[in-house]
Enzyme design. Structure first.
Site, PDB file in Angstrom:
ATOM      1  N   LYS A 115     -16.094  13.858  16.673  1.00 23.42           N
ATOM      2  CA  LYS A 115     -15.716  14.658  15.506  1.00 23.42           C
ATOM      3  C   LYS A 115     -16.534  15.953  15.546  1.00 23.42           C
ATOM      4  O   LYS A 115     -17.588  15.999  16.190  1.00 23.42           O
ATOM      5  CB  LYS A 115     -16.090  13.924  14.225  1.00 23.42           C
ATOM      6  CG  LYS A 115     -15.440  12.556  14.092  1.00 23.42           C
ATOM      7  CD  LYS A 115     -14.261  12.601  13.146  1.00 23.42           C
ATOM      8  CE  LYS A 115     -13.618  11.245  12.973  1.00 23.42           C
ATOM      9  NZ  LYS A 115     -12.170  11.291  12.902  1.00 23.42           N
ATOM     10  N   GLY A 161       0.858  -1.193   0.000  1.00 24.44           N
ATOM     11  CA  GLY A 161       0.000   0.000   0.000  1.00 24.44           C
ATOM     12  C   GLY A 161       0.885   1.231   0.000  1.00 24.44           C
ATOM     13  O   GLY A 161       0.577   2.244   0.625  1.00 24.44           O
ATOM     14  N   ALA A 204       0.684   5.753   3.909  1.00 24.51           N
ATOM     15  CA  ALA A 204       2.086   5.662   3.503  1.00 24.51           C
ATOM     16  C   ALA A 204       2.612   7.045   3.158  1.00 24.51           C
ATOM     17  O   ALA A 204       3.703   7.443   3.573  1.00 24.51           O
ATOM     18  CB  ALA A 204       2.211   4.725   2.312  1.00 24.51           C
ATOM     19  N   HIS A 206      -7.826   3.217  20.685  1.00 22.57           N
ATOM     20  CA  HIS A 206      -6.909   4.219  21.236  1.00 22.57           C
ATOM     21  C   HIS A 206      -7.184   4.507  22.715  1.00 22.57           C
ATOM     22  O   HIS A 206      -6.288   4.448  23.555  1.00 22.57           O
ATOM     23  CB  HIS A 206      -7.015   5.536  20.463  1.00 22.57           C
ATOM     24  CG  HIS A 206      -6.816   5.393  18.984  1.00 22.57           C
ATOM     25  ND1 HIS A 206      -5.950   4.481  18.439  1.00 22.57           N
ATOM     26  CD2 HIS A 206      -7.376   6.050  17.941  1.00 22.57           C
ATOM     27  CE1 HIS A 206      -5.980   4.589  17.115  1.00 22.57           C
ATOM     28  NE2 HIS A 206      -6.847   5.532  16.786  1.00 22.57           N
ATOM     29  N   ASP A 212     -14.100   3.277  16.151  1.00 18.53           N
ATOM     30  CA  ASP A 212     -12.968   3.964  15.518  1.00 18.53           C
ATOM     31  C   ASP A 212     -11.932   4.428  16.542  1.00 18.53           C
ATOM     32  O   ASP A 212     -10.734   4.399  16.275  1.00 18.53           O
ATOM     33  CB  ASP A 212     -13.506   5.172  14.723  1.00 18.53           C
ATOM     34  CG  ASP A 212     -12.432   5.838  13.883  1.00 18.53           C
ATOM     35  OD1 ASP A 212     -11.552   5.126  13.378  1.00 18.53           O
ATOM     36  OD2 ASP A 212     -12.461   7.078  13.745  1.00 18.53           O
ATOM     37  N   HIS A 251      -1.796   3.376  16.732  1.00 18.38           N
ATOM     38  CA  HIS A 251      -0.773   4.434  16.652  1.00 18.38           C
ATOM     39  C   HIS A 251      -0.731   5.285  17.912  1.00 18.38           C
ATOM     40  O   HIS A 251       0.257   5.959  18.179  1.00 18.38           O
ATOM     41  CB  HIS A 251      -0.909   5.262  15.370  1.00 18.38           C
ATOM     42  CG  HIS A 251      -1.976   6.301  15.384  1.00 18.38           C
ATOM     43  ND1 HIS A 251      -3.296   5.995  15.228  1.00 18.38           N
ATOM     44  CD2 HIS A 251      -1.914   7.651  15.528  1.00 18.38           C
ATOM     45  CE1 HIS A 251      -4.000   7.121  15.259  1.00 18.38           C
ATOM     46  NE2 HIS A 251      -3.188   8.150  15.452  1.00 18.38           N
ATOM     47  N   THR A 292       1.533   3.480  -2.022  1.00 20.01           N
ATOM     48  CA  THR A 292       1.125   4.750  -2.627  1.00 20.01           C
ATOM     49  C   THR A 292      -0.147   5.286  -1.970  1.00 20.01           C
ATOM     50  O   THR A 292      -0.718   6.274  -2.423  1.00 20.01           O
ATOM     51  CB  THR A 292       0.869   4.551  -4.137  1.00 20.01           C
ATOM     52  OG1 THR A 292      -0.029   3.444  -4.290  1.00 20.01           O
ATOM     53  CG2 THR A 292       2.147   4.264  -4.880  1.00 20.01           C
TER      54      THR A 292
HETATM   55  C1  BG6 Z   1      -7.642   7.220  13.675  1.00 19.73           C
HETATM   56  C2  BG6 Z   1      -9.107   7.336  13.424  1.00 19.73           C
HETATM   57  O1  BG6 Z   1      -7.340   5.963  14.175  1.00 19.73           O
HETATM   58  O2  BG6 Z   1      -7.248   8.211  14.603  1.00 19.73           O
HETATM   59  C3  BG6 Z   1      -9.468   8.716  12.954  1.00 19.73           C
HETATM   60  O3  BG6 Z   1      -9.494   6.384  12.445  1.00 19.73           O
HETATM   61  C4  BG6 Z   1      -8.926   9.761  13.884  1.00 19.73           C
HETATM   62  O4  BG6 Z   1     -10.874   8.857  12.833  1.00 19.73           O
HETATM   63  C5  BG6 Z   1      -7.461   9.522  14.141  1.00 19.73           C
HETATM   64  O5  BG6 Z   1      -9.109  11.025  13.269  1.00 19.73           O
HETATM   65  C6  BG6 Z   1      -6.911  10.484  15.167  1.00 19.73           C
HETATM   66  O6  BG6 Z   1      -5.523  10.320  15.247  1.00 19.73           O
HETATM   67  P1  BG6 Z   1      -4.590  11.548  15.611  1.00 19.73           P
HETATM   68  O7  BG6 Z   1      -3.219  10.958  15.539  1.00 19.73           O
HETATM   69  O8  BG6 Z   1      -4.843  12.611  14.589  1.00 19.73           O
HETATM   70  O9  BG6 Z   1      -4.982  11.986  16.975  1.00 19.73           O
END
Ligand code: BG6
Length: 802
Positions: A371, A43, A49, A278, A273, A215, A45
């Site tokens: 959001k 992935g 990435a 997270h 999500d 992440h 491109t």
């Molecule tokens: C992602 C979600 O995992 O994290 C997004 O899918 C969200 O919806 C994003 O905007 C937020 O990450 P960060 O690093 O911008 O706080």
């Protein structure tokens, strides 16, 4: 003299061993220097990435190639070679170097990185075989020893299985070299699909080969939580618990909306999500028991799992959900839905989580994300209780000393007014210790955060800010598994969130305009396990043609049902009416007889009633109330299926009923369940006769099953519908089959019987039972006719307005 070397002091032997070990380590490191790592970015491109991964790989190269590792980078995608090469080249052109690197050095490094990076199309099994051959040829040609291969899946999950099969069958490195596959979320949609995906991947890869990315675990402030707790153990040891922590907030607010991503978002929504992954990860890092060695991945992961085991199950009332007003319109446009389409997907959610262990019992953990909110910011905030009283006037309080100022610790993940990752510790808590990669920071003058000026905190930020993906790429390279999600961890998290997601599936989210205009519309409060919006929903925000009716638009309906009084209302109002009636009955009984005997049914309908009684009835005479069970499943009392457990979870733990007034049914005797010989039913009957005058309960709360059963008295039951027995063993058509129940004759001795019927599922039986006569064999509920007491039906409109 010759003998002297053999008479060395033991300390000298130790020194020799240390020197040899260091030398050996040096040799090993030197050997490692020769090793080669191939990184294949699938992935290559795509968006992720372009935005993060190539930059992260470049950083990895800068960090590690300088230490002697050799690399090759294979960008791969389905795109044809020429076009793919061009797209990739564009991204690589825009790579940047660290701020402190001289431009000439930067150009040199970039040039070398570009030379090591190639695009290739990976589509067919042959393409994967060719990739393998190329890697082997390159290793042989350059005389390199292979350390390992990293395959980064930056592709949608539907592509996982094919890629995984190809890697497993033709791209595994030879013996002695490792394989690491990196996966990006979503990892399923609920517990079932996550399990399926995990099983599928598990058929291609070993657990230690898989690196599932969240992440947020690479965000510097999040990655600092455990090291911080470790380095400040001494100060935190006595504070990190329910006696000192008032509450924990784990927050991720965003200003962006879901436009352009609705095909993904419509299927997931904010809980899947963000909260399931997270925010839950951050929660586990804050709440886990601190391992002795925080760098042991095995210990960290084990302690994380223990947090999941202690999480109290979520109820529908544990969460509130919202949706920004233009969302449905965006979905209609992007997904070509008809004008009548209204989405129920939440774009905002707040959830109240409780952890039932000795450290955290009773401490609210609030997880919130949305959001189209007024600001972008993320943090985990631990607010400590303030139990001090300061005698001197406020003007004499000094930030570093006064125990009367707010005391908090904040892992500031990013953005917001501070604009960077940070760790903030109120000065009246303790002076923290942080690693040298963090420095004391100063913010803009006059900045206030979480109710205090920045100067009231010890504030630290990273010396060098790093993007989360680049941190995680480095952890993958070094095999640091504690920064990734194991299969067990993933399934535990889905196991926790799935029931809530199911219970919210049809709940209409509160609509909000977005941004600063949200005003106080999304503000919420919590008490006794429930969250609720602070303000009523203004009518103009209700979707659909014309305003939707609110519960308050309807009068509580009073009528007759089966010739007995009927109270009917929307569910919320009905429950509060029933709770008020029960309290009034209790107060009267205690005034007259000194005690109140209440027999309660299990199941889902009374849960809201229990919660209402627990949260809103401060005048309830609990100290004089005896609680009995109407029926019980033949499972241990600690089993989640047990009716007693429901009572415990939603009522008993919130009110103060004396232990000796609580009367669970004795379904578990002599280490077996409901054995006739143990005479549990007779024991319970004797207990009732001994304590309840004339075995006549002051109030019995019943429900009505869709088949007309009540208590655990089912149609055609051979026992309990008539006869002398007060308590009986019965059989249910659904599991667990064995039950214990009060009999109809005992129920009918009660002074008052309330039957609570809620939900659409009850419509048919409600209509049917309204027409039938006294036929307890067919419909046991029709046999509820208190001899000298009163029967009242409580039905919500969903059940009644058939
Ligand atoms: C992602 C979600 O995992 O994290 C997004 O899918 C969200 O919806 C994003 O905007 C937020 O990450 P960060 O690093 O911008 O706080």
């Amino acid at each position: 003299m010759l003998a002297e070397p053999f008479n060395w002091h033991p300390g000298m032997w130790k020194m020799l061993i240390v020197v040899m070990c260091v030398a050996l380590l040096g040799c090993l490191q030197a050997q490692e220097l020769q090793e080669h790592v191939s990184i294949i970015l699938l992935g290559a491109t795509g968006d992720l990435a372009k935005k993060y991964l190539w930059q992260g790989l470049f950083q990895l190269y800068l960090d590690e190639a300088g230490r002697g590792h050799s690399f090759s980078f294979h960008g791969a995608a389905l795109t044809a070679p020429k076009q793919g090469q061009e797209l990739m080249a564009k991204t690589l052109e825009s790579l940047s170097c660290p701020k402190d690197m001289a431009p000439s050095h930067c150009a040199e490094e970039k040039d070398q990185f570009l030379q090591l990076s190639r695009y290739r199309q990976l589509k067919t099994a042959e393409d994967y075989q060719a990739l393998n051959k190329d890697i082997e040829a390159q290793l042989q040609h350059a005389g390199l020893r292979e350390a390992g291969r990293i395959f980064y899946f930056s592709v949608p999950p539907f592509a996982y299985a094919d890629i995984a099969r190809n890697i497993n069958s033709s791209c595994r490195p030879g013996p002695g070299a490792w394989l690491r596959v990196v996966l990006e979320k979503p990892f399923g949609h609920d517990h079932f699909s996550a399990q399926q995906l995990a099983t599928e991947l598990g058929s291609f890869f070993q657990e230690e080969e898989m690196y599932r990315v969240d992440h947020y675990l690479g965000k510097q402030a999040v990655a600092q939580i455990l090291p911080f707790r470790d380095q400040n153990r001494k100060a935190l040891d006595s504070l990190w618990n329910r006696h000192h922590v008032e509450r924990v907030e784990i927050i991720m607010k965003e200003t962006v909306d879901a436009e352009g991503r609705t095909s993904f978002y419509e299927e997931y929504g904010v809980i899947r999500d963000v909260l399931q992954n997270h925010l839950t990860e951050v929660l586990t890092l804050v709440a886990m028991e601190l391992p002795l060695n925080v760098s042991s991945a095995e210990a960290v992961l084990r302690h994380k799992l223990q947090v999941f085991q202690a999480l109290r199950g979520l109820q529908r009332g544990s969460a509130i959900v919202g949706q920004y007003q233009s969302y449905s319109e965006q979905v209609r446009r992007e997904l070509q839905k008809p004008d009548s389409f209204h989405s129920l997907t939440p774009t905002f959610a707040a959830v109240l989580v409780h952890i039932d262990n000795l450290r955290w019992e009773g401490v609210p953990f609030i997880l919130m994300s949305g959001k189209a909110l007024d600001e972008r910011v993320g943090y985990a905030r631990i607010l400590f209780k303030n139990q001090a009283c300061c005698v001197q006037s406020e003007k004499h309080w000094a930030a570093a000393q006064s125990q009367c100022l707010p005391r908090q610790l904040i892992f500031h993940i990013g953005h917001g007014d501070l604009g960077s990752p940070a760790v903030l510790v109120s000065r009246n808590l303790f002076r923290p210790s942080l690693p040298s990669s963090w420095k004391e920071m100063e913010g803009p003058p006059g900045l206030r955060l979480f109710g205090s000026p920045l100067s009231d905190y010890y504030a630290y930020s990273p010396v060098q800010e790093r993007d989360a993906h680049s941190v995680l790429l480095s952890h993958i390279f070094h095999g640091r598994k504690d920064s990734f999600i194991t299969t067990e961890n993933l399934l535990a998290s889905w196991g926790f969130w799935t029931p809530l997601l199911e219970s919210l599936a049809h709940k209409a989210p509160r609509l909000y305009p977005g941004g600063a205009e949200n005003g106080r519309l999304l503000d919420f409060e919590f008490s006794s396990g429930r969250l609720f919006f602070s303000q009523q929903q203004p009518e103009q925000l209700v979707p659909g043609p014309g305003p939707a009716p609110m519960p308050s638009d309807f009068q509580v309906l009073r009528a007759k049902y089966r010739e007995s009084p009927l109270v009917s209302a929307w569910s919320e109002e009905l429950i509060s009416k029933l709770a008020n009636d029960i309290e009034a009955t209790a107060v009267r009984a205690v005034r007259r007889f000194g005690q109140f005997h209440l027999a309660l049914s299990g199941g889902s309908s009374p849960v809201a009633l229990f919660q209402q009684l627990a949260t809103a009835h401060y005048g309830f005479p609990w100290a004089h109330t005896h609680l009995w069970l109407v029926d019980e499943r033949c499972v241990p009392l600690s089993d989640p299926e047990s009716n007693f457990q429901g009572l415990q979870a939603h009522l008993l733990q919130h009110v103060r009923v004396p232990y000796y007034n609580i009367h669970p049914m004795p379904v578990h005797l002599q280490q077996r369940l409901c054995a006739e010989e143990d005479q549990g039913a007779q024991i319970y009957a004797r207990e009732i006769s001994a304590l309840v005058a004339n075995s006549s309960f002051d109030l019995v709360l019943l429900g009505m099953g869709a088949d007309g059963h009540t208590a655990s008295l089912f149609p055609q039951s051979p026992t309990g519908l008539d006869g002398e027995q007060l308590v009986v063993l019965t059989t249910s058509p659904s599991q667990p089959h064995r039950r214990m129940s009060l009999s109809l004759p005992l129920i009918n001795r009660a002074k008052k019987v309330a039957v609570l019927v809620m939900g659409r599922m009850k419509r048919e039986i409600t209509a049917l039972v309204s027409r039938v006569g006294y036929e307890p064999k067919k419909w046991p509920i029709s046999g509820v006719l208190p001899h000298s007491g009163q029967l009242v039906w409580y039905m919500d409109y969903d059940a009644f307005l058939a």
